[in-house]
Design a protein around this motif. Sequence first.
Motif, mmCIF file in Angstrom:
data_model
loop_
_atom_site.group_PDB
_atom_site.id
_atom_site.type_symbol
_atom_site.label_atom_id
_atom_site.label_comp_id
_atom_site.label_asym_id
_atom_site.label_seq_id
_atom_site.Cartn_x
_atom_site.Cartn_y
_atom_site.Cartn_z
ATOM 1 N N VAL A 126 91.782 93.331 3.448
ATOM 2 C CA VAL A 126 91.747 93.903 2.098
ATOM 3 C C VAL A 126 93.105 93.879 1.424
ATOM 4 C CG1 VAL A 126 89.731 95.341 2.556
ATOM 5 C CG2 VAL A 126 92.022 96.260 2.986
ATOM 6 N N ASP A 127 94.167 93.677 2.167
ATOM 7 C CA ASP A 127 95.501 93.605 1.579
ATOM 8 C C ASP A 127 95.876 92.197 1.135
ATOM 9 O OD1 ASP A 127 95.959 96.325 1.974
ATOM 10 O OD2 ASP A 127 96.738 96.015 4.002
ATOM 11 N N GLN A 128 94.978 91.235 1.368
ATOM 12 C CA GLN A 128 95.277 89.837 1.067
ATOM 13 C C GLN A 128 94.488 89.348 -0.138
ATOM 14 O OE1 GLN A 128 97.611 88.352 2.816
ATOM 15 N NE2 GLN A 128 97.781 89.931 4.400
ATOM 16 N N SER A 129 95.061 88.395 -0.860
ATOM 17 C CA SER A 129 94.294 87.703 -1.894
ATOM 18 C C SER A 129 93.423 86.647 -1.221
ATOM 19 C CB SER A 129 95.226 87.043 -2.915
ATOM 20 O OG SER A 129 96.091 86.114 -2.283
ATOM 21 N N ASP A 130 92.331 86.283 -1.860
ATOM 22 C CA ASP A 130 91.403 85.271 -1.326
ATOM 23 C C ASP A 130 90.877 85.654 0.051
ATOM 24 O OD1 ASP A 130 91.722 83.387 -3.541
ATOM 25 O OD2 ASP A 130 93.737 83.065 -2.738
#
Length: 251
Positions: A126-130
């Motif tokens: 959830v802390d990452q894009s894509d």
Amino acid sequence: MKTSGNTILITGGTSGIGLGLARTFHEQGNQVIVAGRRQELLDEVAAEHPGIDTIALDIADPESIARAREAVATRHPQLNVLINNAGIQLPESLLDPGSLEVAEDTIATNLLGTIRMVYAFLPLLVDQSDAVVINVSSALAFVPFPITPTYNATKAALHSFSESLRVQVAAAGVQVIELVPPGVRTTLMGQQDSEDAMPLADFLTEAMDLLAAEPDAKEIVVERARFIRDAQANGNYDDLLAMFSGAEAGR
């Protein structure tokens, strides 16, 4: 899902569809981490595919999942894709009490193991894009092969779980994709030489082409699986179940 520039963890990645996905994503410019139970197979993957990382993981063991999570968080903090591929498929006779152990192992691996992986790794995604979770189910989630009743049930449950997961994580920006293979020529159920199963290379090519063409897809269903996936809607369910039952009788 973008097809390059990801950091991808693949469970059950030392053979079959998992290894095929690992190779393909690696070739397309992704950092791939292959997870599996057998260290000797992990060593072979690492030796044959420089750049692919490996990690020991038994998804039926909660402590193993916890160790893997910490290792991945340390070594690959940019992880943005989890592919839940690990699974087992074994025949059962429901009239034989000895088959209960097969059923319990199948649930522990295919269903509970996947659910535990999602709970363990979602906080990293959830802390990452894509961010993406890909759950590998089966066409048998939609029409069962009677000789493997618990396998079918776990894949049907995984389909339902994926539907709920997709809704719950949408606001967090995590995409959920269900990959729905037909029978594929792998060692799962001894199909590696079966003319009735789809060649692995053909499956990988078609699945990756669909993923590239439909980056927002909820399901990736190759043509060989589509008639099973849609059997209920198309009114063919009973005919397919009878066909699969006949295939079981002929084994």
